[in-house]
Write an enzyme that holds these catalytic residues in place. Sequence first.
Site: not given
Ligand code: FAD
Length: 288
Positions: A7, A9, A99-101, A139, A146, A170, A210, A259
């Site tokens: 796939s 991106e 979640r986003g950064d 990750y 984390a 990632q 990055f 991917h």
């Molecule tokens: P999560 O998995 O929700 O959180 C990240 C880590 O933080 C978790 O592993 C956990 O250990 C810790 N954590 C978070 N919240 C809690 C909690 N409440 N309690 C305990 N631990 C917690 N970013 C963009 O802006 N746009 C994109 O299109 C984009 N595409 C992506 C595609 C892929 C395949 C990947 C892997 C990343 C992408 N990202 C993108 C980056 C992503 O937004 C960042 O890595 C962000 O920091 C984490 O998002 P997540 O949803 O994976 O986080």
Amino acid sequence: MTTPSVSFEVFPPKSVDAAFKLWDTAQALAPLAPRFFSVTYGAGGSTRDLTQDSAHVLRRTSGLPVSAHLTCVGASVAETMQTAEDYAKVGVTDIVALRGDPTEGQDRFAAHPQGFQNSIELIEALALTNKFTIRVGAYPDCHPDAVSQHANIQFLKRKFDAGAEEAITQFFFDAETFLRFRDQCAAAGIDKPIIPGILPVANWASARKFADRCGAVVPAWVDEAYRAAERDDRHDLLATALCTELCSDLVDEGVDSLHFYTLNRPDLTRTVCRALGITPQSALRDVA
Ligand code: FAD
């Protein structure tokens, strides 16, 4: 070696020139019959409409499934769910839920006052609609937020429990990193697919930056190899060789799906796919 499925991106264009690059990328990669294309969502939701439009056009013209990314950053729950509904309206029912950064100038993620607090809340809300196939991020080198690899994996498990069907990782530089992570996830009771995210390195300086930002560990030998390759003007040769070796090591260990982060530059990805035995099947249709 068995041939893996793939796939790709891509990111949405912000200019006419970039739109042509995206289209060229789709033209070059669609014939490899990917499982899906995924379209990123700009930092802070900055490409909301562009992501939707690109996903829609890509789906319509390629006839392939398209997974639109969606983050929780800078939007209320209602606005985020409206974006998801807008995806569904144009037939895009696969979502990469993230979640986003943190936004520019912030160290840590801070939720919008009326927004989702984390990816799990977003996944739960999407799952409740029964409209979407949900993918999530994972990750292998541990997410910087984390507290431990154990917490990283437990959080991923919660994302699957909330309704995710597949995770995309990632990028990473060492097959062992992924294989160890896969084993740890299985030991934690995760039985859903975890697809390795592969970065064909088009520019080492940007990839390095990055990697630092997202916590991907760069082995010293990789850094040295790229420095030497750049000196000898052999960057692409090294990038192709390392990426192909990484993918074939994964496939040898039973990975059946990859991917690729194409960065809208299809050449390296296509070369690596060809080396893995993935050959063109049919051309992309013209725009309807
Ligand atoms: P999560 O998995 O929700 O959180 C990240 C880590 O933080 C978790 O592993 C956990 O250990 C810790 N954590 C978070 N919240 C809690 C909690 N409440 N309690 C305990 N631990 C917690 N970013 C963009 O802006 N746009 C994109 O299109 C984009 N595409 C992506 C595609 C892929 C395949 C990947 C892997 C990343 C992408 N990202 C993108 C980056 C992503 O937004 C960042 O890595 C962000 O920091 C984490 O998002 P997540 O949803 O994976 O986080």
